[in-house]
Write a protein that holds these residues in place. Structure first.
Motif, short mmCIF file in Angstrom:
data_model
loop_
_atom_site.label_atom_id
_atom_site.label_comp_id
_atom_site.label_asym_id
_atom_site.label_seq_id
_atom_site.Cartn_x
_atom_site.Cartn_y
_atom_site.Cartn_z
N UNK A 96 0.62 -1.22 0.01
CA UNK A 96 -0.06 0.09 0.08
C UNK A 96 0.80 1.35 0.08
N UNK A 97 2.22 1.05 0.21
CA UNK A 97 3.19 2.24 0.03
C UNK A 97 3.59 2.65 -1.33
N UNK A 98 3.12 1.58 -2.28
CA UNK A 98 3.36 1.77 -3.77
C UNK A 98 4.89 0.97 -4.16
N UNK A 99 5.23 0.20 -3.04
CA UNK A 99 6.34 -0.76 -3.70
C UNK A 99 5.78 -1.81 -4.29
N UNK A 100 6.62 -2.04 -5.54
CA UNK A 100 6.05 -3.19 -6.26
C UNK A 100 7.05 -4.37 -6.32
N UNK A 101 6.87 -5.54 -5.65
CA UNK A 101 7.81 -6.53 -5.31
C UNK A 101 7.65 -7.67 -6.51
N UNK A 102 8.60 -8.12 -6.90
CA UNK A 102 8.43 -9.53 -7.58
C UNK A 102 8.16 -10.62 -6.60
N UNK A 103 7.13 -11.26 -6.84
CA UNK A 103 6.48 -11.99 -5.81
C UNK A 103 6.74 -13.52 -6.29
N UNK A 104 7.55 -14.33 -5.54
CA UNK A 104 7.68 -15.83 -5.72
C UNK A 104 7.31 -16.45 -4.64
N UNK A 105 6.39 -15.99 -3.89
CA UNK A 105 5.60 -16.52 -2.80
C UNK A 105 4.34 -16.85 -3.10
N UNK A 106 3.50 -15.73 -3.59
CA UNK A 106 2.31 -15.91 -4.26
C UNK A 106 1.18 -16.60 -3.74
N UNK A 107 1.13 -15.53 -2.32
CA UNK A 107 0.02 -15.96 -1.38
C UNK A 107 0.24 -17.49 -0.87
N UNK A 108 1.32 -17.91 -0.55
CA UNK A 108 1.77 -19.13 -0.01
C UNK A 108 1.23 -20.25 -0.78
N UNK A 109 1.83 -19.85 -2.16
CA UNK A 109 1.89 -20.76 -3.23
C UNK A 109 0.44 -20.94 -3.74
N UNK A 110 -0.44 -19.94 -3.79
CA UNK A 110 -1.69 -20.15 -4.23
C UNK A 110 -2.31 -19.26 -5.26
N UNK A 111 -1.54 -18.49 -5.74
CA UNK A 111 -1.74 -17.45 -7.17
C UNK A 111 -1.39 -18.20 -8.36
N UNK A 112 -2.07 -18.95 -9.07
CA UNK A 112 -1.64 -19.77 -10.10
C UNK A 112 -0.99 -18.88 -11.38
N UNK A 113 -1.99 -17.84 -11.78
CA UNK A 113 -1.61 -17.20 -12.94
C UNK A 113 -1.40 -15.83 -13.07
N UNK A 114 -0.86 -15.22 -11.78
CA UNK A 114 -0.61 -14.01 -11.83
C UNK A 114 -1.61 -12.97 -11.25
N UNK A 115 -1.28 -11.99 -10.65
CA UNK A 115 -2.35 -10.87 -10.19
C UNK A 115 -2.94 -10.28 -11.23
#
Lengths: 493, 493
Positions: free
Chosen positions: A80-99
């Motif tokens: 919510x600060x506007x930082x954009x992080x490469x996410x290789x955790x993906x909601x504890x392995x739960x996001x299959x196709x990206x945000x």
């Protein structure tokens, strides 16, 4: 190639076909090309403020950062600060196709979804006329080889617990034969007493994780903090092989360790004072530290359990849906006969278990039963996820990218031979992990990486696990590898 | 009147205000005015065909009829043959505002909903920046008096089990004081053994129903078929008063019975060999047969448990969200101090438990934890449901309609004095039930009523329960009463 999995005509699309372009670019033309860091640290001041407010009403002490999902895209998560992080955790392995995946957005906006949300059915009493087809085109089309039926649930924990119940009722019905319940069973069960209540048990493995409700937690053996102060059933625990990595270098030693564990598994079945209805095992023990075993070990478990009449439940809650480079990780093993049940959740959004044997449905209705028995809104998401995964060949793609990441991590870690060890996940897609010498060092790595724009998680006592989406492309891998190397250089100059 | 419930500024809207028009007509100008019967019987031929197909892959043996939700509206549910039935079962008490409610459709189509569906968060690690506000304006605004915090879950079973875990960790932390976990606790717990594993227990009541996973099922005592062959904890069961109806006619006798049960409740706490961490009770035992008790009894439970240091969990999974004529049924009791936890699910779509005592959050994070920790898409639905219920004063409305139905049933049943008995739910909204002499007679009533266009459910051994929506108006009540009377006349000419 279309593989016909079912008499009913459900076909499983080929998992080997492969879209040749860049799927992530296709989905996310506006995805950033690297992390964007705005605040001095992650978490930043807005996370701290919003998290404090959240904490007035909701337990907020595990928060990594407060997330701006609307501003997240593809493989990049925005706080919510506007930082954009490469996410290789993906909601504890739960996001299959990206945000904010466009195919999922289309499904979410569909009339079917609106209908499923506002008229949520009690599925076992009032199934919607669409539910059969939604299952056939989604969850069932994705079923592991040899599995033709599904029971839907709401989370990984209840997927596993309903599978345990199916196993327990099945074994009891074999013992009971054609006899009806006895008067003594019918009355004793109301006092939670034998013989109506069962003394059969579910076996699991040391360091396994299968959820946190009372039955699933009794089979979870990952960490003390998951279990302390909660009553648990006196159920058996088998040793899980403690292998040396890389597996290909220590084949002989590892084989011995696996043989020892198989012998112990068999000994427990023979000697446990009550009947073991089923055992449950993860293809890779994830929460417990990303512990692998070989196909030899799992084939051994299948053979022994089959011979002894113990059901085999494979917990694919974390490993399922492509991350391992196979749609289901247990497909790596080429088992002689399929598992009896396979549980799923996380990347599929929908949860439940697959099976083939119709007798795993209890003889009487209303025994495997609850109000919702699943959720059509999640089944619709699972259907889209399955169709996108097969359309773009994301499983084969993940296998290739995983090989690329694994090889490069291997060469990075040669520069930190005493600090980083036990790289795991060779030829296992992006299901990759590595280890530090202590929990503190591991945690320092996680924090430093986050401040460089990489969101990655821990597991076990001192491991780091990579659990990216299935649209993690070469360019994301390169950003990932660079941050890993930079973080290690910073920590160990 | 705005009642200020929280320091934080969350206010609970008045539940006494009342929209003076016909809310159902406002929502559903095109709702049918009575059942529409197309096929000779319900279930009709299309249900039979589609259900057979569903059964190839999914357990279909509890199906009442295959439902056409898109064709259902308001209080009328449509099956796939085109029959439209007045639905006073409402997905086992789970549809609050009627089928295809326009306010819920608007929420389902909103950007917030799409965002919640396609980017499902692991809420305890990566809460969305909207989640705090969604809770404050919905689930928390609806919190029972004295409750300021919530833990969200996915079903009634896991709402109850996470509440049990909170109680068990709380009681253990009181015993432990400022001491850390011991080495013995940390190692024994990995073997599911004392002292790391707890021997504390959760007490429940004879005929109570609290779910079907292993911990919740150990407290469920409704019917043998719910429990047979499943291992259960040796936890105590207290007697629930067996009252005579109508309650107002048998006050003295009922008081004695309640005093007997309170004494037994106290005796069990004193004599049970291990500590009782908490007890759980439904305001009306629903699945177990719609068994009521008086405010006197529940006040007694609160007083005894408070004095003995046993936590009180009120299970409002079925009674909550307005059906009883209060938003939460336990508000009927005017307890001297609030319950320690109140669980919810069903009509709220979202599940979880409320509490006020911050120590019910364990001292360490990641103890009350799982991947999803709730679901923002369901929290958005709960928010809309709460806002609609308060905007239109649907709770007070349900109280009035319930009185109308109860009074009329009373006079219908005078014509069937030996066949129908024990009308329950006086001054308790539309949470109404009545009883036949045998299960067969009850089942014959359910089938005959369905064939006249009324969908209604059973509970207990021989009871019928009415669980309509909160937009069940006078005209629906009249259709309902007519079918009940016609069905009884047909069965008992």
């Amino acid at each position: 190639m279309i593989r016909t999995a079912y008499k009913s005509g459900i076909t499983r699309a080929s998992l080997s076909k492969r879209y040749l372009g860049n799927v992530s670019k296709l989905y996310y033309p506006e995805e950033v090309t690297g992390p964007v860091l705005v605040s001095e640290n992650v978490p930043g001041p807005k996370t701290i403020e919003l998290n404090k407010k959240l904490g007035e009403h909701f337990d907020n002490r595990a928060t990594y950062f407060v997330t701006d999902y609307k501003n997240s895209l593809g493989n990049y998560i925005s706080d919510c600060d506007g930082n954009k992080l490469l996410d290789v955790y993906a909601q504890i392995s739960s996001i299959a196709l990206g945000y904010n995946n466009p195919a999922l957005i289309k499904t979410a906006q569909s009339e079917d979804m609106v209908n499923a949300l506002v008229n949520r059915p009690a599925l076992a009493c009032f199934p919607s006329k669409e539910y059969g087809q939604i299952l056939e085109e989604g969850i069932l089309a994705a079923a592991p080889p040899g599995m033709t039926k599904v029971w839907t649930a709401l989370s990984g924990s209840c997927a596993n617990e309903t599978a345990y119940k199916a196993a327990l009722m099945y074994q009891a019905s074999i013992k009971r034969g054609d006899n009806d319940f006895t008067a003594e069973e019918l009355s004793s069960v109301m006092d939670n007493a034998l013989p109506g209540t069962s003394d059969m048990v579910i076996m699991s493995f040391d360091k396994g994780f299968h959820g946190r409700l009372f039955g699933s937690l009794s089979t979870t053996r990952s960490k003390a903090i998951h279990k302390l102060d909660i009553p648990a059933f006196d159920w058996p625990k088998a040793p899980f092989p403690e292998l040396k990595y890389p597996l290909s270098e220590f084949e002989a030693e590892n084989r011995k360790e696996e043989e020892r564990c198989l012998a112990e598994f068999e000994r427990i079945i023979d000697q446990w004072p009550t009947q073991i209805a089923a055992f449950i095992v993860e293809p890779v023990q994830s929460e417990g530290g990303d512990n692998h075993a070989s196909a030899f070990f799992f084939k051994g478990l299948r053979e022994i359990s089959k011979a002894k009449g113990v059901l085999m439940i494979v917990d694919e809650v974390q490993t399922g849906v492509g991350a391992s480079g196979k749609f289901w990780a247990h497909e790596h093993w080429n088992l002689p006969t399929p598992p009896d049940m396979v549980t799923f959740s996380k990347k599929f959004q929908a949860a439940g278990f697959y099976f083939a044997n119709p007798d795993l449905q209890p003889k009487q209705p209303f025994r495997q039963f609850n109000t919702w028995c699943g959720d059509p809104s999640k089944a619709l998401l699972a259907k889209t996820i399955y169709q996108e995964v097969t359309h773009y060949g994301l499983v084969g793609r993940t296998a290739e990218i995983g090989d690329y990441v694994y090889g490069n991590l291997q060469s990075i870690f040669t520069k930190f031979p005493t600090q980083v060890k036990n790289l795991r996940g060779e030829k296992f897609g992006t299901f990759i992990a590595f280890e530090f010498n202590t929990a503190n060092e591991r945690n320092a790595f996680l924090v430093a990486a986050r401040n460089k724009g990489l969101n990655i998680g821990g597991c076990g006592d001192q491991s780091v696990r990579m659990r990216p989406t299935l649209v993690f492309e070469r360019e994301h891998a390169d950003v990932f590898l660079q941050i890993v190397e930079d973080t290690l250089k910073q920590l160990y100059p």
